[in-house]
Design a protein around this motif. Structure first.
Motif, PDB file in Angstrom:
ATOM      1  N   VAL A  81      54.733   6.503  35.382  1.00  0.00           N
ATOM      2  CA  VAL A  81      53.792   6.083  34.344  1.00  0.00           C
ATOM      3  C   VAL A  81      52.354   6.521  34.672  1.00  0.00           C
ATOM      4  O   VAL A  81      51.958   7.613  34.314  1.00  0.00           O
ATOM      5  CB  VAL A  81      53.883   4.558  34.075  1.00  0.00           C
ATOM      6  CG1 VAL A  81      53.041   4.183  32.860  1.00  0.00           C
ATOM      7  CG2 VAL A  81      55.326   4.124  33.876  1.00  0.00           C
ATOM      8  N   ASP A  82      51.582   5.664  35.374  1.00  0.00           N
ATOM      9  CA  ASP A  82      50.173   5.972  35.640  1.00  0.00           C
ATOM     10  C   ASP A  82      49.877   6.249  37.111  1.00  0.00           C
ATOM     11  O   ASP A  82      48.722   6.361  37.491  1.00  0.00           O
ATOM     12  CB  ASP A  82      49.285   4.807  35.167  1.00  0.00           C
ATOM     13  CG  ASP A  82      49.516   3.529  35.961  1.00  0.00           C
ATOM     14  OD1 ASP A  82      50.560   3.412  36.640  1.00  0.00           O
ATOM     15  OD2 ASP A  82      48.654   2.637  35.895  1.00  0.00           O
ATOM     16  N   CYS A 107      48.506  14.090  34.627  1.00  0.00           N
ATOM     17  CA  CYS A 107      47.437  13.453  33.838  1.00  0.00           C
ATOM     18  C   CYS A 107      47.691  13.605  32.341  1.00  0.00           C
ATOM     19  O   CYS A 107      47.487  12.662  31.566  1.00  0.00           O
ATOM     20  CB  CYS A 107      46.073  14.025  34.218  1.00  0.00           C
ATOM     21  SG  CYS A 107      45.513  13.553  35.874  1.00  0.00           S
ATOM     22  N   ALA A 110      50.444  11.214  31.262  1.00  0.00           N
ATOM     23  CA  ALA A 110      49.916   9.845  31.186  1.00  0.00           C
ATOM     24  C   ALA A 110      49.063   9.672  29.925  1.00  0.00           C
ATOM     25  O   ALA A 110      49.204   8.690  29.198  1.00  0.00           O
ATOM     26  CB  ALA A 110      49.103   9.516  32.438  1.00  0.00           C
ATOM     27  N   SER A 111      48.204  10.637  29.665  1.00  0.00           N
ATOM     28  CA  SER A 111      47.341  10.583  28.486  1.00  0.00           C
ATOM     29  C   SER A 111      48.167  10.550  27.203  1.00  0.00           C
ATOM     30  O   SER A 111      47.859   9.797  26.274  1.00  0.00           O
ATOM     31  CB  SER A 111      46.392  11.779  28.491  1.00  0.00           C
ATOM     32  OG  SER A 111      45.490  11.700  27.423  1.00  0.00           O
ATOM     33  N   ARG A 113      50.865   9.193  26.787  1.00  0.00           N
ATOM     34  CA  ARG A 113      51.433   7.843  26.662  1.00  0.00           C
ATOM     35  C   ARG A 113      50.356   6.800  26.376  1.00  0.00           C
ATOM     36  O   ARG A 113      50.618   5.616  26.394  1.00  0.00           O
ATOM     37  CB  ARG A 113      52.163   7.462  27.953  1.00  0.00           C
ATOM     38  CG  ARG A 113      53.381   8.334  28.212  1.00  0.00           C
ATOM     39  CD  ARG A 113      54.063   7.936  29.466  1.00  0.00           C
ATOM     40  NE  ARG A 113      54.882   6.754  29.201  1.00  0.00           N
ATOM     41  CZ  ARG A 113      55.781   6.277  30.027  1.00  0.00           C
ATOM     42  NH1 ARG A 113      55.975   6.850  31.184  1.00  0.00           N
ATOM     43  NH2 ARG A 113      56.461   5.203  29.709  1.00  0.00           N
ATOM     44  N   ILE A 115      47.648   6.231  28.201  1.00  0.00           N
ATOM     45  CA  ILE A 115      47.073   5.698  29.440  1.00  0.00           C
ATOM     46  C   ILE A 115      45.699   6.332  29.637  1.00  0.00           C
ATOM     47  O   ILE A 115      45.534   7.542  29.481  1.00  0.00           O
ATOM     48  CB  ILE A 115      48.010   5.988  30.627  1.00  0.00           C
ATOM     49  CG1 ILE A 115      49.309   5.203  30.430  1.00  0.00           C
ATOM     50  CG2 ILE A 115      47.350   5.668  31.954  1.00  0.00           C
ATOM     51  CD1 ILE A 115      50.434   5.614  31.331  1.00  0.00           C
ATOM     52  N   ASP A 116      44.702   5.515  29.967  1.00  0.00           N
ATOM     53  CA  ASP A 116      43.347   6.051  30.121  1.00  0.00           C
ATOM     54  C   ASP A 116      42.866   6.127  31.569  1.00  0.00           C
ATOM     55  O   ASP A 116      41.784   6.633  31.833  1.00  0.00           O
ATOM     56  CB  ASP A 116      42.343   5.265  29.277  1.00  0.00           C
ATOM     57  CG  ASP A 116      42.279   3.793  29.641  1.00  0.00           C
ATOM     58  OD1 ASP A 116      42.958   3.356  30.587  1.00  0.00           O
ATOM     59  OD2 ASP A 116      41.546   3.066  28.952  1.00  0.00           O
ATOM     60  N   LYS A 117      43.682   5.652  32.515  1.00  0.00           N
ATOM     61  CA  LYS A 117      43.305   5.733  33.923  1.00  0.00           C
ATOM     62  C   LYS A 117      44.563   5.899  34.767  1.00  0.00           C
ATOM     63  O   LYS A 117      45.549   5.190  34.553  1.00  0.00           O
ATOM     64  CB  LYS A 117      42.561   4.470  34.353  1.00  0.00           C
ATOM     65  CG  LYS A 117      42.135   4.462  35.803  1.00  0.00           C
ATOM     66  CD  LYS A 117      41.299   3.227  36.078  1.00  0.00           C
ATOM     67  CE  LYS A 117      41.717   2.585  37.371  1.00  0.00           C
ATOM     68  NZ  LYS A 117      41.007   1.339  37.624  1.00  0.00           N
ATOM     69  N   VAL A 118      44.520   6.845  35.703  1.00  0.00           N
ATOM     70  CA  VAL A 118      45.647   7.066  36.612  1.00  0.00           C
ATOM     71  C   VAL A 118      45.200   6.799  38.043  1.00  0.00           C
ATOM     72  O   VAL A 118      44.001   6.817  38.349  1.00  0.00           O
ATOM     73  CB  VAL A 118      46.222   8.492  36.480  1.00  0.00           C
ATOM     74  CG1 VAL A 118      46.873   8.688  35.110  1.00  0.00           C
ATOM     75  CG2 VAL A 118      45.158   9.554  36.730  1.00  0.00           C
ATOM     76  N   SER A 157      41.432   6.920  41.893  1.00  0.00           N
ATOM     77  CA  SER A 157      41.725   6.801  40.465  1.00  0.00           C
ATOM     78  C   SER A 157      40.968   7.878  39.696  1.00  0.00           C
ATOM     79  O   SER A 157      40.019   8.464  40.200  1.00  0.00           O
ATOM     80  CB  SER A 157      41.354   5.418  39.935  1.00  0.00           C
ATOM     81  OG  SER A 157      39.963   5.237  39.970  1.00  0.00           O
TER      82      SER A 157
END
Length: 164
Positions: A81-82, A107, A110-111, A113, A115-118, A157
């Motif tokens: 996921v992230d 990245c 994740a984006s 999906r 998600i704004d932070k990995v 991160s």
């Protein structure tokens, strides 16, 4: 080799041996500056020869992607996921954009999906690499290898920029 010749694809079971060999070779190539020889050996799961059993177990739990040129596997990344769990590039292909391509792919996934932070846990050797890719160091922390050896790592991160 140019980054445009690198293609990425999901790993499959036939890649297990090659991924284990890359994992071992990448760690063997590191100098004993940040970690001792004993810690580096533990990081390789106490292996000097490839053993795909751990890789094959991870394939069931993580997204595992490989970077290839023609039929040669040059490196791989695993993530959930992230979180980028692992990134390894064979020493022969380091510095040629393979690691960057794999991290950018992670990245982007994740984006996609929302998600704004990995996050990732970087070895002390890889900290500069991740900083160059826009990651920020959060803190140093202990990392527990499978065999009980504890090594220092950097939790990092990256804020993802939305394409919207």
């Amino acid at each position: 080799m140019s980054a445009s010749k690198i293609s990425l694809r999901p790993a499959d079971e036939k890649d297990g041996w090659a991924l284990s060999a890359i994992h071992i070779a990448a760690i063997k190539a590191l100098p004993a500056t940040f970690y001792t020889e004993q810690e580096l050996f533990a990081w390789r799961n106490n292996h000097n020869q490839p053993d795909s059993s751990n890789i094959l177990k991870n394939m069931k739990l993580e997204s595992l992607w490989v970077a290839v040129e023609k039929d040669v596997v040059m490196g791989f990344a695993s993530f959930v996921v992230d979180e980028l769990i692992g990134l390894y590039v064979h020493p022969k292909y380091q510095g040629q954009g393979v690691g960057r391509a794999l991290v950018e792919h992670f990245c982007n996934k994740a984006s996609d999906r929302g998600i704004d932070k990995v996050i990732t846990t970087a070895s002390l050797y890889a900290e500069g690499f991740y900083l160059r890719l826009g990651f920020t160091a959060i803190k140093r922390a202990p990392h527990y290898l499978r065999n009980g050896v504890v090594v220092p790592v950097t939790k990092m991160s990256k804020i993802l920029i939305s394409a919207d």
